[in-house]
Write a protein that holds these residues in place. Sequence first.
Motif, short mmCIF file in Angstrom:
data_model
loop_
_atom_site.label_atom_id
_atom_site.label_comp_id
_atom_site.label_asym_id
_atom_site.label_seq_id
_atom_site.Cartn_x
_atom_site.Cartn_y
_atom_site.Cartn_z
N SER A 229 0.83 -1.21 0.00
CA SER A 229 0.00 0.00 0.00
C SER A 229 0.86 1.26 0.00
N VAL A 230 1.95 1.25 0.76
CA VAL A 230 2.83 2.42 0.82
C VAL A 230 3.54 2.64 -0.51
N PHE A 231 4.13 1.58 -1.06
CA PHE A 231 4.90 1.73 -2.29
C PHE A 231 4.01 2.11 -3.48
N ILE A 232 2.87 1.45 -3.60
CA ILE A 232 1.96 1.75 -4.70
C ILE A 232 1.40 3.17 -4.59
N SER A 233 1.12 3.60 -3.37
CA SER A 233 0.59 4.95 -3.17
C SER A 233 1.58 6.02 -3.61
N VAL A 234 2.87 5.80 -3.32
CA VAL A 234 3.90 6.75 -3.74
C VAL A 234 3.97 6.82 -5.26
N ALA A 235 4.00 5.66 -5.92
CA ALA A 235 4.08 5.62 -7.38
C ALA A 235 2.85 6.27 -8.01
N ALA A 236 1.68 5.99 -7.46
CA ALA A 236 0.44 6.56 -8.01
C ALA A 236 0.39 8.07 -7.81
N SER A 237 0.90 8.55 -6.69
CA SER A 237 0.87 10.00 -6.43
C SER A 237 1.80 10.76 -7.37
N LEU A 238 2.98 10.20 -7.64
CA LEU A 238 3.91 10.84 -8.58
C LEU A 238 3.29 10.91 -9.98
N LEU A 239 2.73 9.79 -10.38
CA LEU A 239 2.08 9.73 -11.69
C LEU A 239 0.90 10.68 -11.75
N GLY A 240 0.15 10.77 -10.66
CA GLY A 240 -1.05 11.59 -10.63
C GLY A 240 -0.77 13.06 -10.87
N VAL A 241 0.35 13.56 -10.35
CA VAL A 241 0.69 14.98 -10.55
C VAL A 241 0.82 15.29 -12.04
N THR A 242 1.53 14.43 -12.76
CA THR A 242 1.71 14.63 -14.20
C THR A 242 0.39 14.50 -14.95
N LEU A 243 -0.37 13.47 -14.61
CA LEU A 243 -1.63 13.23 -15.32
C LEU A 243 -2.63 14.36 -15.11
N VAL A 244 -2.72 14.86 -13.89
CA VAL A 244 -3.67 15.95 -13.60
C VAL A 244 -3.26 17.23 -14.34
N LEU A 245 -1.98 17.55 -14.29
CA LEU A 245 -1.52 18.78 -14.94
C LEU A 245 -1.63 18.70 -16.46
N LYS A 246 -1.47 17.51 -17.03
CA LYS A 246 -1.59 17.33 -18.47
C LYS A 246 -3.04 17.06 -18.89
N ARG A 247 -3.94 17.03 -17.91
CA ARG A 247 -5.35 16.70 -18.16
C ARG A 247 -5.50 15.31 -18.78
N PHE A 248 -4.66 14.38 -18.30
CA PHE A 248 -4.72 13.00 -18.73
C PHE A 248 -5.31 12.10 -17.65
N SER A 249 -5.90 12.70 -16.61
CA SER A 249 -6.38 11.89 -15.49
C SER A 249 -7.45 10.89 -15.92
N PHE A 250 -8.10 11.15 -17.07
CA PHE A 250 -9.10 10.22 -17.58
C PHE A 250 -8.49 8.86 -17.90
N ILE A 251 -7.18 8.82 -18.16
CA ILE A 251 -6.52 7.57 -18.51
C ILE A 251 -6.61 6.57 -17.35
N GLY A 252 -6.51 7.09 -16.12
CA GLY A 252 -6.57 6.20 -14.95
C GLY A 252 -7.87 5.44 -14.90
N ASP A 253 -8.97 6.13 -15.15
CA ASP A 253 -10.28 5.49 -15.12
C ASP A 253 -10.43 4.49 -16.26
#
Length: 280
Positions: free
Chosen positions: A24-48
């Motif tokens: 849970s700790v390791f995956i959360s860190v990886a997801a949070s780093l990725l999330g910053v880029t996806l949100v700023l690039k407006r790619f957050s729809f890819i996660g869903d």
Amino acid sequence: MVEFFSTLQSYFSVELVRNAFIVSVFISVAASLLGVTLVLKRFSFIGDGLSHTAFGAMAIATVLRLTNSNLFVMPVTILCAVILLRMNNSKKVKGDASLAVISVTSMALGYFLMNVCNVKANVSGDVCSTLFGSTAILTLTPSDVWLCIGSSILVVLVYIFYYHNIFAVTFDEEFAKASGINVNLYNTMIAVISAVVIVLAMNLVGSLLITALVVFPALAAMKVCSSFKKVIITASIFAVLTSSIGMLISIFLSTPVGATIVLVELAVYFIFAIVGMIKK
């Protein structure tokens, strides 16, 4: 307090609980780093979209009775991530339309196969576990744990060594191209990392709740931080804090792991939002 730590020690003496907490700790860190880029690039729809694709691929792997489903689910999800990225840049079919087509089709195909083929006695329970991550996190094998740790460390290293290029591609692709950065390569790399993180995070929060794991840390960090570097660091801290608290609450109260972590993230997000309003 002594009784609390004694109970906590007894829980963590069980290997399955330790594995779940580490993942849970390791995956959360990886997801949070990725999330910053996806949100700023407006790619957050890819996660869903990718989470639904991974569910369909998981269903196919179950029907085929594959011993290690990740060997099938991971390549399929990566392929769909690249396709979604390409379609988002297309003038004929935009990202939201391609997301709807791929995600809905994958979900429908997955549920159809799991019911028609009837490979397991409790289909509803298995579907619920895949969608909401209710029990999968407590059935991780040692190979699953090491895969999650290795993949998460790889994501962190990518952000460390390619920080400046990712920063440029995230904020201004035209400037990045003018600077000689291969924008297509980095966008593809982000898509591949997204697919890997999504597949691994399915064990933690399930395919329907993955978007929260990716988006909430980034949104919360942006409420209180103004620089890209500070947002990344704060998002990582937010992710580790909320996933740890969510896991502990889930252990002590016997609540669903994925749903508990997401609700904790929501609560802490509101705290960050209030702090951000006060700062302004």
